[in-house]
Design a protein around this motif. Structure first.
Motif, short mmCIF file in Angstrom:
data_model
loop_
_atom_site.label_atom_id
_atom_site.label_comp_id
_atom_site.label_asym_id
_atom_site.label_seq_id
_atom_site.Cartn_x
_atom_site.Cartn_y
_atom_site.Cartn_z
N ILE A 364 0.84 -1.21 0.00
CA ILE A 364 0.00 0.00 0.00
C ILE A 364 0.86 1.25 0.00
O ILE A 364 0.60 2.21 -0.74
CB ILE A 364 -0.94 -0.03 1.22
N VAL A 371 -5.14 -1.12 -3.73
CA VAL A 371 -5.19 -0.78 -2.30
C VAL A 371 -6.51 -1.23 -1.69
O VAL A 371 -6.55 -1.77 -0.57
CB VAL A 371 -5.01 0.75 -2.12
N ARG A 375 -5.96 -3.67 1.63
CA ARG A 375 -6.16 -3.16 2.99
C ARG A 375 -7.16 -4.00 3.80
O ARG A 375 -6.87 -4.34 4.95
CB ARG A 375 -6.61 -1.70 2.93
#
Length: 901
Positions: A364, A371, A375
């Motif tokens: 990231i 992303v 995440r």
């Protein structure tokens, strides 16, 4: 781009008309007019008029396409050299050029024929036919090259026209071909790059690691090949540029013609275009390659995530399965070990998960394109790790409290057992005196002080402390032990009251409780008479029997289980009976659990350790390969109680009426005790030989047992006798209820098992019998009697036998034979006496008769043999025992008679 566009609209290239160009009927020498107009020269060519129109048009069209658009827009200067030709050739040339020249014309120079006549004809002809040529530009007729020099500088004319311009037609064709090939190479390369770029842009990213790796490898290989093509093209352009500039490089005085300069500019533009194309391609490739690498990183991350999450999910599922918090110290300790093992097992996956989450965060931070996908997975990994860690800590906390509770419960239970033992060991006859009562009071007061040391002064205090974390089952167990504490405390209170009265005022003696039915006050049992086998089995346990301990007044129950006497039994015998059937069931289950745990500790702590390589050197040679002799079928007994019997009687907590069915259902299974007891003498003999070895001491130390192994090997014998006592108590509390008949049958079954076990123990001690006792049929009865014998050749009157001393004989009644043996007891190495039975005589049951009553003694009966040739007068210890034997003998004789019929 302009060059590429020009290349695209050109109809011809040099290679297409290479043969026509080599004929050299028209050339583009590279010279320029004063205003920069390109010069096309038509040198003398004998067969000019014979050139096909297509060839002429192709060559002229090609030549006019070479100069730049700027130069071409000025207009072309045509030089027609016909000095050696005729007017007809001039006319033909002008006519063809006028009709087919594709470009803009500025001037037309004609070098007229040099011969006088042809020159004159040319002068006349041009005047007459000028309008016929339809040229919008001037046609200038020149007599010589010197006249031409007046219009065009010598430096822009070739040597054939008196100029100084260096021109080689072959070299010019070579340069043109090379330039056009290079332009085509640049174009093709650009198209390949464009196509590859389009393919890259339209490529869908794979969803797995392998396909992504293959795609990345394929694109990288293709990129490398295109880069090699670019390098080759650049190298080709550089080489071509060197060749064009070669005259200048070779001679400092040389100068490139305008066309050559245009060629240089063209090649340089193509090289610049290649460079720009390469830069644009590299920039695009860098982005694409980065995306592919990030895609591969993402696929690796997703693959690792799935693997780690699967392992973590399995760990969490396994951990969720550890719902048990244990019902004993041993169980909780095992659960703690299992939890520790699970924690160690999960250490590596947890580290992988943390590392993977860290790797995802690095992706990231490196501006990964996915992303939004990475995440949440990082968050999920950290959440699972935290959940596992927190759940593990929670499990440890719960198990730690459970362990603490069970230790306190065990401590409380041990305190109760010790208290019960203390009460049971206080001989009733000794407490009749003031001194004895005071001594007993001191013992009780000292013992009660230990309750405060163990923080048991408030029995419910520790139960309430753990109330919120325990299951209903363990709460019930804790409540039961608390109730037991209260019961024991009540027993102590009542004993103290009684003893204080005895200490204050001398009371009349209390009748001692004898350990055997024959010496104890008659007490009716519900329809079942306890056989002597129970007492005999108690003697075998090493507990007090007819010895001094019983005579000194110890309670009868102590001889059955020794120090293992339960609170329930003391509660029912020494104190008024207030227990319910549920209390007895709970007592049975509790002692059964303890019994199973003790068997497990023997098997795991002793039997299994005999196979431990680290302890083999401690095992005495006499014990080698003797595990089955020492332990008998103890593993079989443990398996039966742990896997079957304990679980079945636990189901009786809420339904006490089912207890009798458990014993009736498992009648055959309980016969395993017969095998164990038959092996017991061999086991004891081996123990006497090896019991003091370091091996057993080390095992006892590890187990933290206060008693040695031989005490625990008595547990099965003690346990089988305990069941009949519990069943009797159940009969008392459930008298006249629906299940009384089943309880009576269960009690009879257990007593029969005890008798069978007891009989088999005596049978194996028979010595001197030459036959096989297993061939004598079922052993029905055995016991000790006074025996007199009479033969026809001896005394004639039976009454005279009474004057003779009887023989002490131990009789064994089988279905086929009656054996007479003499009981012998020998001390072995300072240990208790061991009984054996020396064979003396036998009678076949098919040839005997029986007389029930002998005058003068109702305890005697008579067995005669072979028509009264031999008569045996047998005296029992009681009328009941006599009647039992007569009944069994009559059953055998009746069975034989019916078999004969």
């Amino acid at each position: 781009t302009d060059e590429i566009m020009q290349q695209e609209i050109r109809p011809l290239v040099a290679v297409d008309i290479i043969e026509q160009l080599h004929r050299q009927f028209a050339i583009l020498s590279g010279g320029r007019g004063k205003d920069g107009a390109p010069i096309i020269t038509f040198p003398e060519f004998a067969g000019f008029s014979e050139i096909p129109d297509d060839d002429f048009l192709n060559v002229v069209t090609y030549l006019t396409s070479i100069p730049s658009l700027e130069a071409a827009s000025i207009g072309f200067i045509i030089i027609i050299d016909r000095r050696r030709d005729k007017w007809s050739a001039v006319k033909a040339s002008l006519t063809r050029i006028a009709g087919a020249f594709p470009g803009n014309l500025q001037l037309v120079f004609v070098l007229r024929p040099s011969r006088f006549i042809q020159r004159a004809i040319a002068d006349i002809g041009i005047k007459l036919y000028r309008d016929d040529f339809k040229m919008k530009v001037p046609i200038i007729m020149l007599n010589s090259v010197s006249d031409l020099h007046g219009y065009i500088d010598k430096s822009q004319l070739t040597r054939e026209l008196g100029g100084t311009l260096e021109y080689g037609h072959s070299q010019w064709i070579h340069h043109r071909t090379a330039i056009e090939n290079f332009a085509m190479t640049v174009k093709t390369t650009a198209q390949m790059l464009q196509t590859f770029g389009t393919d890259l842009a339209e490529t869908e990213l794979p969803n797995d690691v392998q396909c992504t790796e293959e795609l990345l490898s394929s694109h990288t290989d293709h990129h490398s090949k295109l880069k090699d093509e670019l390098k080759l093209a650049v190298k080709q352009g550089a080489t071509l540029l060197t060749c064009i500039r070669e005259p200048v490089t070779r001679s400092a005085n040389s100068k490139l013609s305008p066309d050559e300069l245009e060629n240089v500019a063209t090649v340089e533009r193509l090289l610049a275009q290649l460079d720009e194309t390469e830069k644009a391609f590299d920039q695009f490739w860098t982005k694409h390659h980065l995306k592919l690498e990030q895609c591969l990183q993402l696929r690796h991350f997703e693959h690792d995530f799935r693997e780690v999450k699967l392992i973590l999910d399995n760990l969490m599922e396994t951990q969720a399965g550890f719902a048990d918090i244990g019902d004993s110290v041993t169980r909780v300790e095992n659960l703690l070990k299992e939890q520790k093992h699970l924690e160690e097992k999960g250490q590596e996956p947890l580290e992988k998960a943390q590392s993977l989450a860290l790797h995802g965060e690095q992706l990231i931070q490196n501006n990964h394109y996915a992303v939004d996908s990475i995440r949440p997975k990082c968050v999920e990994l950290r959440r699972i790790c935290d959940d596992f860690t927190n759940e593990t800590k929670k499990k440890y906390d719960i198990l730690g409290k459970s362990l603490e509770l069970h230790k306190q419960l065990d401590k409380a239970s041990q305190w109760c057992e010790a208290g019960i033992y203390l009460l049971a060991s206080q001989a009733v006859d000794k407490c009749q005196s003031q001194e004895g009562a005071e001594t007993a009071l001191v013992e009780i007061e000292k013992f009660l002080v230990t309750a405060k040391e163990h923080q048991l002064s408030n029995p419910k205090e520790f139960y309430n402390q753990f109330d919120m974390i325990l299951t209903p089952e363990i709460k019930a167990n804790a409540q039961r032990i608390v109730q037991k504490l209260e019961d024991v405390q009540e027993m102590f209170d009542k004993r103290q009251v009684s003893l204080k009265k005895l200490a204050a005022k001398q009371t009349r003696p209390v009748q001692p409780v004898a350990p055997h039915p024959e010496s104890s006050p008659k007490r009716a049992s519900p329809k079942i008479t306890r056989p002597a086998a129970v007492e005999n089995l108690g003697e075998f346990c090493g507990a007090p029997g007819r010895g001094p301990a019983a005579q000194n007044g110890n309670h009868a129950l102590c001889h059955v289980e020794g120090r293992a006497g339960s609170a329930m039994l003391i509660h029912h015998v020494l104190l008024p009976s207030t227990s319910s059937c549920h209390h007895i069931i709970n007592e049975l289950i509790e002692t059964e659990r303890v019994y199973v745990e003790e068997l497990q500790s023997i098997i795991e702590g002793y039997a299994s350790e005999m196979d431990n390589p680290s302890l083999v050197h401690l095992i005495p040679s006499a014990l080698q390969n003797k595990k089955e002799v020492l332990f008998g079928n103890l593993p079989e007994i443990y398996y039966f109680h742990n896997r079957i019997f304990l679980k079945e009687i636990e189901h009786c907590i809420e339904n006490p009426e089912l207890l009798a069915r458990c014993f009736l259902k498992r009648k055959e299974d309980l016969q395993i005790y017969e095998k164990y007891c038959q092996n017991k003498p061999r086991s004891e003999a081996l123990w006497r030989q090896c019991g003091d070895s370091i091996f057993f001491q080390e095992c006892q130390r590890k187990l933290d047992h206060k008693l040695s192994l031989d005490a625990y090997l008595l547990k099965p014998v003690q346990r089988i006798t305990k069941y009949q006592l519990l069943l009797k108590e159940m009969l008392k509390c459930s008298k006249n209820s629906e299940g009384t008949a089943e309880l009576e049958e269960a009690l009879a079954t257990v007593l029969d098992i005890i008798k069978s076990v007891n009989d088999s123990m005596h049978q194996i001690a028979i010595t001197g019998y030459e036959g096989d006792v297993s061939e004598l049929g079922k052993l029905l009865m055995q016991g000790s009697f006074n025996v007199w014998t009479d033969h026809k050749k001896g005394h004639n009157k039976v009454k005279d036998l009474a004057r003779f001393k009887p023989m002490q004989r131990h009789l064994f009644l089988y279905t086929k034979m009656l054996l007479f043996c003499k009981k012998r007891e020998e001390n072995t190495d300072g240990h208790e006496k061991t009984a054996s039975y020396s064979f003396k005589n036998s009678l076949k049951m098919s040839t005997v008769g029986i007389t029930e009553n002998v005058k003068g003694d109702n305890k005697k009966f008579e067995i005669w043999y072979n028509g009264r040739e031999e008569v045996y007068i047998i005296q029992a210890s009681s009328v009941e025992l006599k009647n039992t034997w007569i009944s069994e003998i009559r059953k055998v004789l009746t069975g034989q008679l019916e078999a004969c019929r």
